[in-house]
Write an enzyme that holds these catalytic residues in place. Sequence first.
Site, PDB file in Angstrom:
ATOM      1  N   LYS A 172     -18.606  -1.249 -57.216  1.00  0.00           N
ATOM      2  CA  LYS A 172     -18.863   0.168 -57.494  1.00  0.00           C
ATOM      3  C   LYS A 172     -19.666   0.869 -56.405  1.00  0.00           C
ATOM      4  O   LYS A 172     -19.719   2.097 -56.377  1.00  0.00           O
ATOM      5  CB  LYS A 172     -19.567   0.313 -58.833  1.00  0.00           C
ATOM      6  N   SER A 209     -15.324  -9.705 -65.603  1.00  0.00           N
ATOM      7  CA  SER A 209     -14.125  -8.969 -65.187  1.00  0.00           C
ATOM      8  C   SER A 209     -13.416  -9.695 -64.038  1.00  0.00           C
ATOM      9  O   SER A 209     -12.192  -9.599 -63.896  1.00  0.00           O
ATOM     10  CB  SER A 209     -14.463  -7.529 -64.799  1.00  0.00           C
TER      11      SER A 209
END
Lengths: 97, 333
Positions: free
Chosen positions: B74, B291
């Site tokens: 991110k 994830s």
Amino acid sequence: MSTTTNVLVLIPAPLRRYTGGEAKVNVSGATVAELIGNLDAAYPGIGDRILENDGEIRRFVNVFVNGNNVRKLDGVTTAIKDGDEVGIVPAMAGGAR
Amino acid sequence: MSTRVIAAPRRTNPNSSPSRPVFGGVAGSDPAVVQAIGNTPLLGLSRFAERIGLPPSIELWLKAEWANPGGSVKDRPALAIVRQGLASGQLGNGRTLLDATSGNTGIAYAMLGAAFGFPVELVIPESASSERKAMLTAYGATIVYSDPYEGSNGAILMARELAASKPNDYFYADQYSNKANPRAHYEATGPEVWEQTSGRITHFVAGLGTSGTLMGTGRFLREQKPRISLVAAQPAEAFHGIEGLKHMPTAIVPSIYDDRLPDIQIGVDTEDAYAFARELARVEGIFAGVSAGAALAAAVRMARECADRGEPAAIVFVAPDDGGKYLSTELWS
């Protein structure tokens, strides 16, 4: 005795398709296991989303009784009494409506 | 065969301002931490591939996004969003960056807010892991908790309300709609993967959260190689524990998401994502997040299909973060 216990259960958004969209439902049960069993009887299919085949809580699911995670209490055998509030929350994840 | 590591080329870092050297750090340049964003390693998982019985003609590669300074992929979109906000004047002059996040984007914003000197306010569901909350606080960000029973959709709706209530106070970054998010991956992640595999990549696998990684990287790679397979991993069920990923059929679908881009959609059970993350730790010594486990599960499914057909493959999947932020969860127990 357990059938007289009335507990408010908070349903997370991704499981509300089982409860007809209800975010809070009233269910009876003297333990967490019994409560989830009764929840599944009222809303078929929801139990498998919360519990493993062996009856333990799925690893990514947290069940709270009055804000306390039952993993730190007695797991699915944690006792519930009249007026308690039970919450079911997935480990934080992407949303669902 | 030992595990291979291919470092990304340093000269093409698009995160660096073009007007100064990449190895900057001089007065007036970007904050130091910005210079560490991107150019993450690509790790060849030969031990893992051998362990699960893949033939040598099938290669599995992991894009190690935890190597970014904020600890996740991110950092890339957050930096692009911040740069655009600063350039357009929407951010700066005391305005607060506001967004909804399941955690990692918030950490990236908080890091950049500290480094560039703007305030950051984040809406996160109260059920986010305690490690994430602690990191946000460490960087000095303000946290607003949304109802944990409403999940990340609830956080998005609350952020929208906050932004609308005080439009002059906030720069609403909106990672789910902000085109700077996929653009960061188009300009950097895609070229890195292309060069690191010398163009041999056959499959690119990424989990869907905002979808920015798959959209941006996927578009770049498809332009280089039209026959590449773009594979989206998403939770198999609406009720899941793959932090950061979205079950698109029941989510507020990000406006940057184009469902025509992926060739293949793979639904991953939370238990499988956990199991693959643990396997990766034990076989390769790579401590990745849940994830990453989901993306690996999808990559392995692709690998097995290719092996069954006797086709060689070079499959790249993205590991968005490491396992450290999940120590308080049941992932590692």
